[in-house]
Structures are given as C-alpha cells and as structure tokens.
Design a protein around this motif. Structure first.
Motif, PDB file in Angstrom:
ATOM      1  N   THR A 154      89.822  78.891   9.366  1.00 25.99           N
ATOM      2  CA  THR A 154      88.621  79.244  10.130  1.00 25.99           C
ATOM      3  C   THR A 154      88.031  78.026  10.820  1.00 25.99           C
ATOM      4  OG1 THR A 154      88.141  81.045   8.592  1.00 25.99           O
ATOM      5  CG2 THR A 154      86.337  80.271   9.970  1.00 25.99           C
ATOM      6  N   GLN A 158      87.688  77.341  14.755  1.00 29.23           N
ATOM      7  CA  GLN A 158      86.386  77.010  15.346  1.00 29.23           C
ATOM      8  C   GLN A 158      86.490  75.764  16.227  1.00 29.23           C
ATOM      9  OE1 GLN A 158      83.913  76.620  11.899  1.00 29.23           O
ATOM     10  NE2 GLN A 158      83.454  78.812  11.766  1.00 29.23           N
ATOM     11  N   GLN A 203      85.883  86.490  25.012  1.00 29.39           N
ATOM     12  CA  GLN A 203      85.710  87.580  24.060  1.00 29.39           C
ATOM     13  C   GLN A 203      86.856  87.605  23.046  1.00 29.39           C
ATOM     14  OE1 GLN A 203      83.253  89.773  23.563  1.00 29.39           O
ATOM     15  NE2 GLN A 203      82.006  88.812  25.133  1.00 29.39           N
ATOM     16  N   ILE A 206      86.180  84.940  20.521  1.00 24.08           N
ATOM     17  CA  ILE A 206      85.123  85.322  19.585  1.00 24.08           C
ATOM     18  C   ILE A 206      85.645  86.317  18.557  1.00 24.08           C
ATOM     19  CG2 ILE A 206      82.892  86.492  19.397  1.00 24.08           C
ATOM     20  CD1 ILE A 206      82.155  85.303  22.093  1.00 24.08           C
ATOM     21  N   GLN A 207      86.445  87.275  19.019  1.00 27.05           N
ATOM     22  CA  GLN A 207      86.993  88.259  18.087  1.00 27.05           C
ATOM     23  C   GLN A 207      87.909  87.609  17.055  1.00 27.05           C
ATOM     24  OE1 GLN A 207      88.863  91.265  20.478  1.00 27.05           O
ATOM     25  NE2 GLN A 207      86.940  91.994  21.362  1.00 27.05           N
ATOM     26  N   ASP A 208      88.768  86.690  17.509  1.00 22.91           N
ATOM     27  CA  ASP A 208      89.651  86.003  16.565  1.00 22.91           C
ATOM     28  C   ASP A 208      88.853  85.149  15.594  1.00 22.91           C
ATOM     29  OD1 ASP A 208      91.879  87.141  17.696  1.00 22.91           O
ATOM     30  OD2 ASP A 208      92.304  85.439  19.016  1.00 22.91           O
ATOM     31  N   LEU A 209      87.828  84.489  16.108  1.00 22.98           N
ATOM     32  CA  LEU A 209      87.001  83.655  15.242  1.00 22.98           C
ATOM     33  C   LEU A 209      86.266  84.493  14.200  1.00 22.98           C
ATOM     34  CD1 LEU A 209      85.967  80.826  14.634  1.00 22.98           C
ATOM     35  CD2 LEU A 209      84.149  81.183  16.319  1.00 22.98           C
ATOM     36  N   MET A 210      85.751  85.631  14.619  1.00 24.08           N
ATOM     37  CA  MET A 210      85.076  86.519  13.675  1.00 24.08           C
ATOM     38  C   MET A 210      86.057  87.049  12.628  1.00 24.08           C
ATOM     39  SD  MET A 210      82.584  88.628  16.276  1.00 24.08           S
ATOM     40  CE  MET A 210      82.034  89.725  14.974  1.00 24.08           C
ATOM     41  N   ALA A 211      87.278  87.386  13.072  1.00 25.52           N
ATOM     42  CA  ALA A 211      88.279  87.884  12.130  1.00 25.52           C
ATOM     43  C   ALA A 211      88.617  86.820  11.089  1.00 25.52           C
ATOM     44  CB  ALA A 211      89.534  88.318  12.887  1.00 25.52           C
ATOM     45  N   GLN A 213      86.715  84.268  10.161  1.00 29.61           N
ATOM     46  CA  GLN A 213      85.544  84.022   9.327  1.00 29.61           C
ATOM     47  C   GLN A 213      85.373  85.122   8.283  1.00 29.61           C
ATOM     48  OE1 GLN A 213      83.582  81.345   9.388  1.00 29.61           O
ATOM     49  NE2 GLN A 213      82.247  82.115   7.751  1.00 29.61           N
ATOM     50  N   TYR A 214      85.488  86.362   8.717  1.00 26.49           N
ATOM     51  CA  TYR A 214      85.338  87.475   7.766  1.00 26.49           C
ATOM     52  C   TYR A 214      86.476  87.475   6.752  1.00 26.49           C
ATOM     53  CZ  TYR A 214      81.719  89.319  10.854  1.00 26.49           C
ATOM     54  OH  TYR A 214      80.574  89.485  11.587  1.00 26.49           O
ATOM     55  N   GLN A 217      85.589  84.894   4.133  1.00 27.16           N
ATOM     56  CA  GLN A 217      84.523  85.386   3.261  1.00 27.16           C
ATOM     57  C   GLN A 217      85.030  86.480   2.316  1.00 27.16           C
ATOM     58  OE1 GLN A 217      81.370  86.596   5.883  1.00 27.16           O
ATOM     59  NE2 GLN A 217      80.849  84.494   6.473  1.00 27.16           N
TER      60      GLN A 217
END
Length: 248
Positions: A154, A158, A203, A206-211, A213-214, A217
């Motif tokens: 992650t 980033q 976009q 951002i989607q890959d980064l969110m994936a 990160q989640y 977590q």
C-alpha cells in the motif's frame, strides 16, 4: 477689242463651271453630317444607369457569396484539423506500472481465483482444535508477514501515485492550453477527450490505491481476529476440562 471682251466673258463662265461641282460636293458632304447628329435622351440615359447599377450590385453579391463560401471552407478545414496526444503513451505506462505493483501482492492477492485457498491457509476455519506451540508460531508468523506485506504494498502504491500526480500537474496545464487554443470542433473534442483520459487515469489510480488500503486493513483485522481465536483455544487447552483435582 472684240477678242478681249470674249476672253473676259469666257473666264468667269469657266470659273462658275469649275466651282459648280465643288459647291455640289460640299452640299452633298454637309447633308449626311447633319443627318448623323446624336439626339440626347434623358430617359434612356437614366435607364442605362439603373441597369448598370443593378449589374454592379449583382456582381458584388456574387463576390460576397464567394467570400462566404471561402470562409465556410476555411472553417470546415479548421473543424477537421486534428490535435496530437503524445502523452497518451505516458499515461498508459503509468497505468501499467500501477498494475504491476498491484500484481506484486503477497499473501492474499487481488485475483478472485484462488482467494479462498489463500485465505484458508492463513486463517483456518477449524477453530475446535488448538494447534501446538510451534504450529501457532508458524501460522502467526505467516499472518504477520501477510499483513506487513499488504501495508508495504500500500505504501509503495501510494508513493507511485504521488509521483504520477506530480507528473500529471504539468500534463494538465498542457492539455488546458490545447483546449483553449483549439481552432475547430474536432480539436476541441479531442482535447476534451484527452482531459477525460487524464481524469480516468487518476480515477484508476485512486481505485487501486483504495483496494490496496482496504486489503491491508482487512488482512490486519483478520490477523487480529485469528490471534484472538488462537489465544482462546490455547487458554482452553491449558485449563483442560475445568474440573478440579481431588486427592484420594
């Protein structure tokens, strides 16, 4: 004397005879000149002026029509003019770099196929049997490595996205300049599509980064839940059945 008088009378007669043809010729030559004199007609003159003015107006209208057609052709040529997009290859390269980072996921990947097997290996469903100490240590170490790898990926993602954003700032300025300097409809449409391509790329990032990160977590949350379950099973194994020892 008689001869003298005869000569005096004959000379004027001969003069008149010679002058007669000249007078007749002058009379004949002067009469056609009087017949060829032009007569000025004001009404005909004004009609000719009006006709000439109308003809000149028609010519001006034709010239204006040709100018309008030339302008229309020039505008059509501008509307058909294209604008290059050399940065498209760089955008694709950035997206491919993000995809490669996503594919480097360790522990639990981002592919649906094989996800259940990976999850069961790290987090077994058989909670009724406590593992040995060595097995617990090995399993806990595997889960900790998976969680750490997820966070590492992650952070790497980033950093890559942050670098791409810095590069996209200059690209955005160039695309806006092209959009403002577009001459025709095609150039305006193409520059708008280029701006949309840049927005789509961001976009995707951002989607890959969110994936990522989640995922990190979720892996950490699952690790903590498994550690809690393992702790309970170890405590239960240590305590045994719970019946007290009664000496005989």
């Amino acid at each position: 004397m008689a001869k003298y008088l005869r000569s005096r009378l004959i000379a004027p007669a001969l003069g008149l005879a010679a002058a007669g043809p000249l007078v007749a010729a002058f009379a004949l030559s002067s009469s056609p000149a009087q017949a060829q004199m032009a007569v000025f007609d004001p009404r005909n003159y004004s009609q000719n002026l009006l006709t000439a003015a109308r003809t000149l107006q028609q010519i001006n209208n034709q010239i204006q029509s040709l100018q309008n057609e030339a302008t229309m052709l020039l505008n059509q040529a501008k509307n058909l003019a294209r604008v290059d997009f050399p940065e498209l290859q760089a955008l694709n390269a950035d997206i491919q770099q993000i995809d490669r980072l996503m594919a480097q996921a360790q522990g639990i990947g981002f592919q649906v196929s094989g996800l259940d097997q990976q999850f069961r290996q790290l987090f077994p469903h058989d909670y009724g049997q406590a593992l040995s100490t060595d097995q617990q240590v090995i399993a806990a170490r595997r889960r900790l490595d998976a969680a750490m790898n997820a966070y590492r990926q992650t952070m790497t993602l980033q950093a890559q996205v942050a670098e791409n954003v810095q590069a996209d700032a200059g690209l955005l300025n160039r695309l806006v300049a092209r959009s403002q300097g577009a001459e025709g409809a095609l150039q305006a449409t193409q520059t708008s599509n280029q701006l949309l391509a840049l927005a789509a790329k961001q976009q995707f990032q951002i989607q890959d980064l969110m994936a990522a990160q989640y995922r990190a977590q979720a892996t950490e949350a699952a690790r903590r839940a498994q550690a809690e379950i393992d702790g309970r099973l170890a405590t239960k194994r240590f305590l045994g059945t719970g019946s007290t020892y009664t000496p005989r």
